[in-house]
Design an enzyme around this catalytic site. Structure first.
Site, PDB file in Angstrom:
ATOM      1  CD  GLU A 129      49.549  31.847  36.033  1.00  0.00           C
ATOM      2  OE1 GLU A 129      49.009  31.613  34.976  1.00  0.00           O
ATOM      3  OE2 GLU A 129      48.909  32.107  37.097  1.00  0.00           O
ATOM      4  CD1 TRP A 130      48.041  28.028  35.422  1.00  0.00           C
ATOM      5  CD2 TRP A 130      48.320  26.051  36.133  1.00  0.00           C
ATOM      6  NE1 TRP A 130      47.001  27.544  35.933  1.00  0.00           N
ATOM      7  CE2 TRP A 130      46.937  26.567  36.537  1.00  0.00           C
ATOM      8  CE3 TRP A 130      48.654  24.717  36.375  1.00  0.00           C
ATOM      9  CZ2 TRP A 130      46.027  25.749  37.178  1.00  0.00           C
ATOM     10  CZ3 TRP A 130      47.527  23.853  37.122  1.00  0.00           C
ATOM     11  CH2 TRP A 130      46.367  24.383  37.504  1.00  0.00           C
ATOM     12  CD  GLN A 139      46.726  28.400  39.275  1.00  0.00           C
ATOM     13  OE1 GLN A 139      45.530  28.407  39.047  1.00  0.00           O
ATOM     14  NE2 GLN A 139      47.319  29.252  38.866  1.00  0.00           N
ATOM     15  CG  HIS A 199      41.492  25.453  37.776  1.00  0.00           C
ATOM     16  ND1 HIS A 199      40.588  26.689  37.935  1.00  0.00           N
ATOM     17  CD2 HIS A 199      42.396  25.890  36.803  1.00  0.00           C
ATOM     18  CE1 HIS A 199      41.380  27.641  37.227  1.00  0.00           C
ATOM     19  NE2 HIS A 199      42.618  27.211  36.635  1.00  0.00           N
ATOM     20  CG  ASN A 249      39.149  27.326  34.963  1.00  0.00           C
ATOM     21  OD1 ASN A 249      38.694  28.271  35.074  1.00  0.00           O
ATOM     22  ND2 ASN A 249      40.590  27.136  34.462  1.00  0.00           N
ATOM     23  CD  GLU A 250      41.250  29.987  31.768  1.00  0.00           C
ATOM     24  OE1 GLU A 250      41.057  31.240  31.964  1.00  0.00           O
ATOM     25  OE2 GLU A 250      42.203  29.246  31.596  1.00  0.00           O
ATOM     26  CD  GLU A 298      40.959  32.013  35.697  1.00  0.00           C
ATOM     27  OE1 GLU A 298      41.672  32.562  35.561  1.00  0.00           O
ATOM     28  OE2 GLU A 298      40.500  30.890  36.347  1.00  0.00           O
ATOM     29  CE1 TYR A 342      43.510  36.839  34.308  1.00  0.00           C
ATOM     30  CE2 TYR A 342      42.574  35.181  32.964  1.00  0.00           C
ATOM     31  CZ  TYR A 342      43.137  35.739  34.270  1.00  0.00           C
ATOM     32  OH  TYR A 342      42.811  34.886  35.208  1.00  0.00           O
ATOM     33  CD1 TRP A 357      44.583  34.985  38.284  1.00  0.00           C
ATOM     34  CD2 TRP A 357      42.740  33.467  38.881  1.00  0.00           C
ATOM     35  NE1 TRP A 357      45.317  33.894  38.621  1.00  0.00           N
ATOM     36  CE2 TRP A 357      44.270  32.681  38.798  1.00  0.00           C
ATOM     37  CE3 TRP A 357      41.726  32.525  39.328  1.00  0.00           C
ATOM     38  CZ2 TRP A 357      44.567  31.561  39.234  1.00  0.00           C
ATOM     39  CZ3 TRP A 357      42.146  31.319  39.657  1.00  0.00           C
ATOM     40  CH2 TRP A 357      43.354  30.645  39.934  1.00  0.00           C
TER      41      TRP A 357
END
Length: 442
Positions: free
Chosen positions: A402-403, A21, A121, A165-166, A348, A288, A395
């Site tokens: 952003e992907w 990113q 990530h 990550n995630e 995050e 989030y 974050w």
């Protein structure tokens, strides 16, 4: 600041980013191609055809970026290491990639900032896809070797390590629906990918500890799941979603069990759960907003409906702003796992608020300030209720790629002009600095 609760002198304040990113320099110093390079260069995959080829050019500007972090006053910086910089083809070691992270870690330490490294990530070497990528169980051993290489080089200076990550997002969006790289649409078959990531987590914990790592844990994405109404169908759908989204990625690590047994069972071997359930020092949590769930329509491909209720406040990404969901997610984890839950780091939390500079060059992102203040207050409520939280990483440090949304969403405390690479601290940057200063002052 006086309007925020106190978090204590040992609480860690940080910011987070991820390699693809922000780094750019995708063809420099021997870096191999990643699955996100391939995906972002495939027409129609990323908004406006954006790619991470340049991103924030952090690869060349890391010294200035670290100096800006020092001005922000953070205790720690969570960054991710680009696997294809270290092993361009998934096997061969590229010394220049290791050298870059050597320089980054040393620069952080020179500024009194704790290096907090994430091994993965989402940007795995594209070369591994020829063997099935994360669908192939062997990738766990490849990942362990990568962890060993990086750990032996950096563990003497890195304060804390995050393994993957995630895993849930990489599983569901990357392999379930194809919205993210590598763009596979496996449906519930993607849960085999989840199993292989869990194995990779366990093997990398072992490898990092053998290399001298001091603190190791995963960085999971968790959300409070809310049924959209009180009907039995909605409650059942929400319960299933919770199993898939939250518990499938935590029960194996903390409870040495698979919560979807008899519903979706991975192909596993004897001893897998023992390997996955390696002792960890902390649990990183990215969160989030809560997720509302309703019952699926008859004949739907998935047995739940992800609902966006009307009447809520949303950020520019369309995510609802519900701070009490942050509290309830954390207290819910404590209720579910009890003494098995390790200390938590919020790795995050933030939002897409896309304010741009005014005529005076100032970015007035009051909405980000309000969001963060509310979520810090919600975090303190969870801590007061007995949840052991030891740090908060916002974050993100700066706007970035952003992907699948490309450069259309801005999460940063620092505004980035992608044409000139100018960094411009936003109002939220100054506010977060004042929060940290006030916490240290007691």
């Amino acid at each position: 600041m006086s309007d925020l609760p106190h978090f204590g002198p040992e609480f860690t304040w940080g910011v987070s980013t991820a390699s693809y990113q922000i780094e750019g320099a995708v063809d420099e110093d021997g870096r191999g191609r990643s699955i996100w390079d391939e995906f972002s260069h495939t027409p129609g995959r990323v908004k406006d055809g954006d790619t991470g080829d340049v991103a924030c050019d952090h690869y060349h500007r890391y010294r200035d970026d670290v100096a800006l972090m020092a001005d922000l006053g953070v205790d720690a910086y969570r960054f991710s290491i680009s696997w294809p910089r270290i092993q361009p083809d998934g096997v061969r070691v590229e010394p220049r990639g290791l050298d870059f992270y050597d320089r980054l870690v040393d620069t952080l330490l020179e500024h009194g900032i704790e290096p907090s490294a994430t091994l993965f990530h989402w940007d795995s070497p594209l070369a591994l896809e020829a063997d099935g990528g994360w669908e192939n169980r062997d990738i766990a051993e490849r990942f362990a070797e990568y962890a060993r290489i990086v750990g032996e080089r950096l563990s003497d200076r890195v304060t804390r390590w995050f393994t993957l990550n995630e895993t849930v997002i990489f599983t569901l969006l990357g392999h379930g629906t194809g919205i993210h790289a590598p763009g596979k649409e496996l449906g519930f078959g993607a849960l085999q990918v989840a199993w292989h990531q869990l194995l990779a987590h366990g093997r990398s914990v072992q490898a990092l500890r053998a290399a001298g790592a001091r603190q190791v844990g995963p960085a999971n994405n968790h959300t409070q799941v809310r049924p959209i109404d009180d009907s039995e169908a909605s409650r059942d759908a929400a319960g299933l979603f919770d199993l898939i989204y939250n518990r499938a990625f935590l029960d194996p690590i903390l409870l040495k069990s698979w919560p979807l047994a008899g519903i979706v069972d991975p192909v596993a071997q004897d001893g897998d759960l023992d390997l996955i359930a390696q002792p960890i020092d902390f649990l990183g949590i990215n969160s989030y907003n809560p997720q509302y769930i309703g019952a699926a329509e008859p004949g739907a491909a998935i047995p739940f409906d992800m609902v966006t209720p009307e009447g809520l406040e949303y950020n520019d990404f369309g995510w609802p702003i519900i701070p009490d969901g942050f509290t309830q997610m954390l207290t819910g984890l404590k209720e579910t796992y009890g003494d098995a839950l390790p200390p938590i780091l919020i790795t995050e939390n933030g939002g897409a608020f896309n304010e741009t500079p005014g005529d005076d060059g100032r970015v007035r992102d009051q909405r980000r300030i309000d969001y963060t203040a509310a979520h810090l207050a919600a975090l303190r409520e969870a801590m007061d209720a007995g949840v052991d939280v030891r740090g908060y990483f916002h974050w993100s440090f700066m706007d970035n790629f952003e992907w699948a949304e490309g450069y259309s969403q801005r999460f940063g405390l620092t505004w980035v002009d992608y044409a000139t690479q100018q960094r411009l601290p936003k109002d939220s940057f100054a506010w977060y600095r004042s929060v940290i200063d006030a916490q240290r002052a007691g």
